[in-house]
Design an enzyme around this catalytic site. Sequence first.
Site, mmCIF file in Angstrom:
data_model
loop_
_atom_site.group_PDB
_atom_site.id
_atom_site.type_symbol
_atom_site.label_atom_id
_atom_site.label_comp_id
_atom_site.label_asym_id
_atom_site.label_seq_id
_atom_site.Cartn_x
_atom_site.Cartn_y
_atom_site.Cartn_z
ATOM 1 N N SER A 1 -4.889 20.369 8.562
ATOM 2 C CA SER A 1 -3.543 20.360 8.034
ATOM 3 C C SER A 1 -2.886 21.469 8.184
ATOM 4 C CB SER A 1 -3.702 19.784 6.652
ATOM 5 O OG SER A 1 -2.906 20.078 5.994
ATOM 6 N N HIS B 1 3.920 13.178 -1.546
ATOM 7 C CA HIS B 1 5.430 13.264 -1.533
ATOM 8 C C HIS B 1 5.881 12.115 -2.700
ATOM 9 C CE1 HIS B 1 5.935 14.980 2.719
ATOM 10 N NE2 HIS B 1 5.508 15.912 1.820
ATOM 11 N N HIS C 1 10.652 19.345 -1.982
ATOM 12 C CA HIS C 1 9.644 19.115 -1.351
ATOM 13 C C HIS C 1 8.733 17.801 -1.715
ATOM 14 C CE1 HIS C 1 6.561 20.267 1.992
ATOM 15 N NE2 HIS C 1 6.002 19.125 1.613
ATOM 16 N N GLU D 1 -1.178 22.678 5.964
ATOM 17 C CA GLU D 1 -1.246 23.197 4.498
ATOM 18 C C GLU D 1 -2.551 23.945 4.316
ATOM 19 O OE1 GLU D 1 1.592 23.680 3.628
ATOM 20 O OE2 GLU D 1 2.795 21.762 3.816
ATOM 21 N N HIS E 1 -1.948 16.963 -1.557
ATOM 22 C CA HIS E 1 -0.369 17.120 -1.529
ATOM 23 C C HIS E 1 0.158 15.655 -1.349
ATOM 24 C CE1 HIS E 1 3.575 18.194 -0.314
ATOM 25 N NE2 HIS E 1 3.142 17.965 0.913
HETATM 26 ZN ZN LIG Z 1 4.664 17.704 2.301
#
Ligand SMILES: [Zn+2]
Length: 214
Positions: free
Chosen positions: A74, A97, A158, A76, A95
């Site tokens: 990823s 959304h 975000h 991230e 994480h």
């Molecule tokens: Zn994201």
Amino acid sequence: MMLGELRAEVARYAKKMVASGLVRAAQGNLSARDPQTGLICITPSGMDYDLVSTEDIMVIDDQGGVVEGAHRPSVETPLHTLVLRRRSDINCVMHTHSLYATAFGVVYEPLPMVLAESALCLGGAVPIAPYQMSGTPEFAELVAETLGEGNAVIWGNHGAMVVGPSLSATFSAAHALEDGAQVYWLARQLGTPIPLPPDEVEKLHTFWREHYAK
Ligand SMILES: [Zn+2]
């Protein structure tokens, strides 16, 4: 295959993230640390979770170096590894959304604890990290600092991130965050939401730590 069982669980929870509306397609990311080896299983970069299988989950070390797997981990990864290095009390980072939680990160309003379930898993008002383009070491530092010792943080403009001791506890926390955000939003249409008293939040979260964080 290394850590086959944990990789299968990460793949399964990545699909659950999509199925339950926390993310769409290849958005978001998920990692889980193996407490024995300290190695981390993390979702691959840019791969649709519907297609992800056990061997697609990457195994990395705590600095983000690839140990096993044929993809890129990823984007991230710097954030996942930083949080896992700093927090020995948790093993998973997710994480998402999720929509209502993300809305709080657009008005930059920390989410108060209005539901017992949210207070149980999250332990206090959820802070908002200022906007910055994600995926960099600087962003990782910003989010890790805003998270502190908490279990959730909303990323400005975000999405959201939750942490927990296990995949199931982390998945529950992600939904407790989203449900808390949605109910708060609904309650605001009806009147003035009344947050739970801080000592009650503390009591609930202490109960959660004693039962799930071991
Ligand atoms: Zn994201």
